[in-house]
Structures are given as structure tokens and as C-alpha cells.
Design an enzyme around this catalytic site. Structure first.
Site, PDB file in Angstrom:
ATOM      1  N   ARG A 127       0.858  -1.197   0.000  1.00 18.95           N
ATOM      2  CA  ARG A 127       0.000   0.000   0.000  1.00 18.95           C
ATOM      3  C   ARG A 127       0.892   1.244   0.000  1.00 18.95           C
ATOM      4  NH1 ARG A 127      -4.967  -2.187   1.899  1.00 18.95           N
ATOM      5  NH2 ARG A 127      -6.062  -0.504   0.877  1.00 18.95           N
ATOM      6  N   GLN A 132       0.304   2.599  -5.992  1.00 13.57           N
ATOM      7  CA  GLN A 132      -1.102   3.013  -5.860  1.00 13.57           C
ATOM      8  C   GLN A 132      -1.974   2.602  -7.053  1.00 13.57           C
ATOM      9  OE1 GLN A 132      -1.090   7.118  -4.774  1.00 13.57           O
ATOM     10  NE2 GLN A 132      -2.637   6.796  -3.210  1.00 13.57           N
ATOM     11  N   ASP A 135      -3.171  -0.923  -6.760  1.00 20.73           N
ATOM     12  CA  ASP A 135      -3.758  -1.288  -5.468  1.00 20.73           C
ATOM     13  C   ASP A 135      -5.236  -1.675  -5.628  1.00 20.73           C
ATOM     14  OD1 ASP A 135      -4.671  -1.450  -2.906  1.00 20.73           O
ATOM     15  OD2 ASP A 135      -3.927   0.505  -2.249  1.00 20.73           O
ATOM     16  N   SER A 138      -7.680  -1.274  -2.597  1.00 16.13           N
ATOM     17  CA  SER A 138      -8.267   0.063  -2.445  1.00 16.13           C
ATOM     18  C   SER A 138      -9.375   0.310  -3.463  1.00 16.13           C
ATOM     19  CB  SER A 138      -7.196   1.150  -2.604  1.00 16.13           C
ATOM     20  OG  SER A 138      -6.387   1.200  -1.462  1.00 16.13           O
ATOM     21  N   TYR A 233      -1.714   0.032   8.472  1.00 18.53           N
ATOM     22  CA  TYR A 233      -2.901  -0.741   8.848  1.00 18.53           C
ATOM     23  C   TYR A 233      -3.140  -0.667  10.359  1.00 18.53           C
ATOM     24  CZ  TYR A 233      -3.058  -3.105   4.338  1.00 18.53           C
ATOM     25  OH  TYR A 233      -3.179  -3.397   3.007  1.00 18.53           O
TER      26      TYR A 233
HETATM   27  P1  NAD Z   1      -8.716  -2.257   6.327  1.00 21.77           P
HETATM   28  O1  NAD Z   1      -9.753  -2.678   5.350  1.00 21.77           O
HETATM   29  O2  NAD Z   1      -7.694  -3.215   6.785  1.00 21.77           O
HETATM   30  O3  NAD Z   1      -9.482  -1.705   7.640  1.00 21.77           O
HETATM   31  C1  NAD Z   1     -10.534  -0.749   7.556  1.00 21.77           C
HETATM   32  C2  NAD Z   1     -10.449   0.211   8.729  1.00 21.77           C
HETATM   33  O4  NAD Z   1     -10.819  -0.458   9.940  1.00 21.77           O
HETATM   34  C3  NAD Z   1      -9.051   0.782   8.977  1.00 21.77           C
HETATM   35  O5  NAD Z   1      -9.107   2.193   8.849  1.00 21.77           O
HETATM   36  C4  NAD Z   1      -8.734   0.340  10.403  1.00 21.77           C
HETATM   37  O6  NAD Z   1      -7.988   1.297  11.123  1.00 21.77           O
HETATM   38  C5  NAD Z   1     -10.113   0.171  10.987  1.00 21.77           C
HETATM   39  N1  NAD Z   1     -10.182  -0.641  12.221  1.00 21.77           N
HETATM   40  C6  NAD Z   1      -9.510  -1.783  12.529  1.00 21.77           C
HETATM   41  N2  NAD Z   1      -9.836  -2.218  13.779  1.00 21.77           N
HETATM   42  C7  NAD Z   1     -10.747  -1.344  14.250  1.00 21.77           C
HETATM   43  C8  NAD Z   1     -11.473  -1.252  15.482  1.00 21.77           C
HETATM   44  N3  NAD Z   1     -11.320  -2.150  16.464  1.00 21.77           N
HETATM   45  N4  NAD Z   1     -12.315  -0.208  15.630  1.00 21.77           N
HETATM   46  C9  NAD Z   1     -12.485   0.718  14.641  1.00 21.77           C
HETATM   47  N5  NAD Z   1     -11.836   0.685  13.467  1.00 21.77           N
HETATM   48  C10 NAD Z   1     -10.975  -0.320  13.274  1.00 21.77           C
HETATM   49  O7  NAD Z   1      -7.974  -0.951   5.860  1.00 21.77           O
HETATM   50  P2  NAD Z   1      -7.822  -0.316   4.410  1.00 21.77           P
HETATM   51  O8  NAD Z   1      -8.998   0.544   4.165  1.00 21.77           O
HETATM   52  O9  NAD Z   1      -7.508  -1.372   3.426  1.00 21.77           O
HETATM   53  O10 NAD Z   1      -6.531   0.604   4.591  1.00 21.77           O
HETATM   54  C11 NAD Z   1      -6.103   1.050   5.830  1.00 21.77           C
HETATM   55  C12 NAD Z   1      -4.933   1.977   5.674  1.00 21.77           C
HETATM   56  O11 NAD Z   1      -3.905   1.448   4.826  1.00 21.77           O
HETATM   57  C13 NAD Z   1      -5.213   3.308   5.001  1.00 21.77           C
HETATM   58  O12 NAD Z   1      -5.991   4.198   5.637  1.00 21.77           O
HETATM   59  C14 NAD Z   1      -3.782   3.770   4.783  1.00 21.77           C
HETATM   60  O13 NAD Z   1      -3.152   4.183   5.938  1.00 21.77           O
HETATM   61  C15 NAD Z   1      -3.211   2.504   4.254  1.00 21.77           C
HETATM   62  N6  NAD Z   1      -3.319   2.597   2.786  1.00 21.77           N
HETATM   63  C16 NAD Z   1      -2.333   3.242   2.107  1.00 21.77           C
HETATM   64  C17 NAD Z   1      -2.424   3.373   0.733  1.00 21.77           C
HETATM   65  C18 NAD Z   1      -1.333   4.063  -0.047  1.00 21.77           C
HETATM   66  O14 NAD Z   1      -0.521   4.726   0.517  1.00 21.77           O
HETATM   67  N7  NAD Z   1      -1.306   3.923  -1.336  1.00 21.77           N
HETATM   68  C19 NAD Z   1      -3.505   2.835   0.041  1.00 21.77           C
HETATM   69  C20 NAD Z   1      -4.502   2.196   0.765  1.00 21.77           C
HETATM   70  C21 NAD Z   1      -4.392   2.070   2.132  1.00 21.77           C
END
Ligand code: NAD
Length: 391
Positions: A127, A132, A135, A138, A233
Site C-alpha cells: 500500500r 497506488q 492497489d 483500495s 494498517y
Molecule cells: P482495512 O480494510 O484493513 O481496515 C478498515 C479500517 O478499519 C481501517 O481504517 C482500520 O484502522 C479500521 N479498524 C480496525 N480495527 C478497528 C477497530 N477495532 N475499531 C475501529 N476501526 C478499526 O484498511 P484499508 O482501508 O484497506 O486501509 C487502511 C490503511 O492502509 C489506510 O488508511 C492507509 O493508511 C493505508 N493505505 C495506504 C495506501 C497508499 O498509501 N497507497 C492505500 C490504501 C491504504
């Protein structure tokens, strides 16, 4: 070089790995593209549109899988309707790219390694900013977040927007989004566009500003422990911290017309955020859409793939939501896959540079080996469970 697009065999999977536009781009680069007859049909792309883009339509599955140098899929390889496993249609040295669920189904990675397949798992694309455009987690999560809000709006016995009419004033719906990652942020934006008042909560404090910039209120839960793991994450938090956050969010769940849960911790069962007691406190007519249904659910009442009514509250556990928006989900997935293919193929040959972080992370099996320690650990844990069950 021949790149083939397989017809998905997963029941209910409507997406396709390449759309005609992306086929045309590969053909322009001198790559031969084979498309299994009917592969794009459920995403509204006919064989004729693929042919017009320069693809060759292949009706016989075994021929398509046999001829491909690189085979493109959406859903993980699996047993087909005719009893044959898709892994057995592949041969040594072939490349397969798709969502391969290597942490959830490590036995698939083992089978791919045994057959000496070079497999790229879209879930394992890092990620990072550089990756990107590849990805797919996403791009597909964003589709799911959007659709979850539409499902909630359709199931609710109320309007979303505030309306001032001659027949009286309708207050806006109150929507509470739990988990503000990619899906959650898209859900916030969609609910706001429909006119709802939106609140959101996440254990990662970094998302507060993103939530606020979308016009939602961020619900703060003071958690003293570290909540962020490598790659941005969430980490699995302690039971005490979970309990504390449940106490804070309970009030917001109680007053919400719709709750959309999207919380995930990679490689773990989804955290329980909405207990039975919280559901019992909600108003009749309220709706919960649980995007973590397939990973065990964020709500205690969720049944994956089902809508259940609990004291007048509808709890919806949708499965594979991206597939329900197949044109745009496929368009974005195809762009992710095209970028990866273009990254891997140099001068019509595969360029496997494992010193590159994207290739190193996404290539899960090569030359008879599982290349990733987390998948090896998941496989060992799976084998242990099988042993325990057989004793
Ligand atoms: P995910 O699907 O793994 O999780 C979804 C959300 O659930 C996350 O925001 C996580 O913090 C939240 N979560 C987990 N446990 C929880 C709890 N007990 N209570 C409440 N919320 C909780 O996450 P995702 O959407 O695939 O991506 C998460 C992060 O990964 C992004 O926000 C970012 O930091 C990173 N990311 C980076 C890029 C990039 O830089 N290109 C792209 C995508 C994601």
C-alpha cells in the site's frame, strides 16, 4: 507473449479481470490477448467488444488456460462446477494474477507452489504511493463503501436528506460509519452526498483529519496503546481497549438511523464493534450494513450473505459488494492489473526482479516455493488446526 482472461467460476462473481479498453492497450504493445468466451458478459462487456479491441475469443477453457503465459483472474482459483480444480488447469512456469486470498486460504498458495506456478496476489501489492495504481484492495474497497451506503438507504424506511416541503420538514438521516479506511471514507463521502449527517470512528487517530475533510464528525476514543501496524494498517487492540471503544460508540450507535461497519485487521478475524446489546438499543427501522461480514462480522448479529431482522433493526451482511457494481469495479481492477502486467513485462518477456519491493511482495509463489513468511505461517497454523481436528 500470450495473456489470457479467464471467465470467473465463483458463484455470483460478475467482475472480469480486463475490460476491452485495457485489452486494446496490451494489443497495441504487441501482446496477444485471449479472452474466454463470455468472460465479460456479467460485467456487460460482450465478446464482440473484446474482439473489436483486438482479443481472440476462446471457447474451450482448457485451451485458454493451457495456451496462456499469463492468466488473469479476479476471484481465487477454485474447484469448478465440473469438479476440476482451476489449479490443475495450470502448468509449470505459467504466471497467474488475481485475488488469491493467500492469508485466508494458504492451502491454495501451497498447491500453486507445488505446481511451480508463478503467482501474483493482488492482496499483497504494497500500500505504497508507488504501487497506488496497482492497489486493487483500495479500488474494490472504495466500490464496497459506496454500495454499502446505497444498500442502507434502500433498506431504511426513511429519507437520507433533509427536506423542507409543504407536507412538513424531514430531518436528515444520521449515519455512523465505523472504520474509516478506504471503504469507510468512500461510505462517508457517499452518505454526505445523499444529505445525511455523518459521524465516524476509527482506532487509527491519523484518519481524524480525512474524516473531517469529508464533512463528517470524528468520534474520539482515547486508546492509550499503539493502534497502527506496519504499512499504516490497524493493529489488533487489547480486549480492554475494545471494551472502552464500545462504551464510547454505544451512544452513537443507539441514535443512528444507519450504521455502516468496515473495520478490519489484516490477517485476523474482524473486530466485534456492535454487540447484541447495542443492536437492542437501536430504534426500530434502523439499518446496519456490515462490510466485514465475510471476515466474521463487526456486528454480533450479522449473518454473511443474509439480511436479518433483530427487534425491528435490519442487519445486512453483504458478500462481494464490488461484484454488484461490475462495470466500474472491473474497469478499476483492470487498470490495477494492467499496471502490474506492464510493470512485469519488459520487451515481451517476464522481468522478475525480486529486488523490487512491489514484485517481491506481490509474487507469492515461484519455482516451487511459497515466497512469503506470513503465508508460510498461515499455512503452518492451518495444518495444525487440521491435525487437531483429526485427533
Ligand atoms: P482495512 O480494510 O484493513 O481496515 C478498515 C479500517 O478499519 C481501517 O481504517 C482500520 O484502522 C479500521 N479498524 C480496525 N480495527 C478497528 C477497530 N477495532 N475499531 C475501529 N476501526 C478499526 O484498511 P484499508 O482501508 O484497506 O486501509 C487502511 C490503511 O492502509 C489506510 O488508511 C492507509 O493508511 C493505508 N493505505 C495506504 C495506501 C497508499 O498509501 N497507497 C492505500 C490504501 C491504504
Amino acid at each position: 507473449m500470450k495473456i489470457a482472461v479467464a471467465k470467473e467460476s465463483e458463484v455470483g462473481e460478475r467482475r472480469v479481470a480486463l475490460i476491452p479498453d485495457t485489452v486494446a492497450r496490451l494489443v497495441k504493445q504487441g501482446i496477444e490477448v485471449l479472452v474466454e468466451a463470455g468472460a465479460g458478459e456479467r460485467a456487460c462487456f460482450s465478446d464482440a467488444t473484446y474482439e473489436a479491441a483486438g482479443a481472440k475469443i476462446v471457447s474451450d477453457t482448457a485451451t485458454l488456460w493451457g495456451e496462456a503465459d499469463v492468466l488473469l483472474k479476479v476471484s481465487p482459483l477454485q474447484e469448478r462446477g465440473d469438479g476440476q480444480h482451476e489449479v490443475d488447469l495450470l502448468h509449470e512456469g505459467q504466471v497467474v494474477i488475481g485475488f488469491l486470498d493467500p492469508l485466508g486460504t494458504p492451502t491454495l498458495a501451497q498447491r500453486l507452489a507445488e505446481r511451480k506456478i508463478t503467482a501474483f496476489s493482488m492482496e499483497m501489492i504494497p500500500r505504497t504511493t508507488r504501487a497506488q495504481s496497482m492497489d486493487a484492495l483500495s479500488s474494490q474497497a472504495s466500490v464496497a463503501g459506496y454500495k454499502a451506503v446505497l444498500i442502507a438507504a434502500a433498506a431504511m424506511p426513511k429519507y437520507f436528506p433533509m427536506l423542507t416541503t409543504a407536507a412538513g420538514t424531514i430531518p436528515p438521516a444520521k449515519v455512523f460509519i465505523m472504520g474509516a479506511g478506504v471503504a469507510g471514507l468512500q461510505a462517508i463521502a457517499t452518505a454526505r452526498r445523499l444529505g445525511a449527517v455523518v459521524e465516524a470512528f476509527d482506532i487509527r487517530p491519523a484518519v481524524k483529519e480525512e474524516v473531517q475533510s469529508l464533512g463528517a464528525k470524528f468520534i474520539e476514543v482515547p486508546i492509550e496503546e499503539d493502534t497502527v501496524a506496519a504499512g499504516g494498517y490497524a493493529k489488533e487492540i487489547s480486549e480492554a481497549a475494545k471494551q472502552r471503544s464500545r462504551e464510547v460508540v454505544a451512544e452513537h450507535v443507539k441514535t443512528a438511523d444507519a450504521v455502516i461497519t468496515t473495520a478490519q485487521v489484516p490477517g485476523r478475524k474482524a473486530p466485534l464493534l456492535v454487540t447484541e446489546e447495542m443492536v437492542a438499543q437501536m430504534k426500530p427501522g434502523s439499518v446496519i450494513v456490515d462490510l466485514a461480514a465475510e471476515q466474521g462480522g463487526n456486528c454480533a448479529c450479522t449473518k454473511p450473505g443474509k439480511d436479518v431482522l433483530v427487534n425491528g433493526v435490519t442487519v445486512i451482511g453483504p458478500i462481494n459488494l464490488p461484484s454488484s457494481v461490475p462495470i466500474h469495479a472491473s474497469q478499476m481492477y483492470a487498470k490495477n492489473v494492467l499496471t502490474l502486467v506492464q510493470y512485469l513485462v519488459k520487451d515481451q518477456a517476464l522481468n522478475l526482479n525480486f529486488a523490487d519491493d512491489i514484485i517481491d511482495a506481490a509474487c507469492i509463489t515461484h519455482a516451487g516455493e511459497i515466497r512469503n513468511q506470513r503465508i508460510k505461517d498461515a499455512l503452518a497454523a492451518n495444518n495444525e488446526q487440521v491435525m487437531e481436528r483429526s485427533h
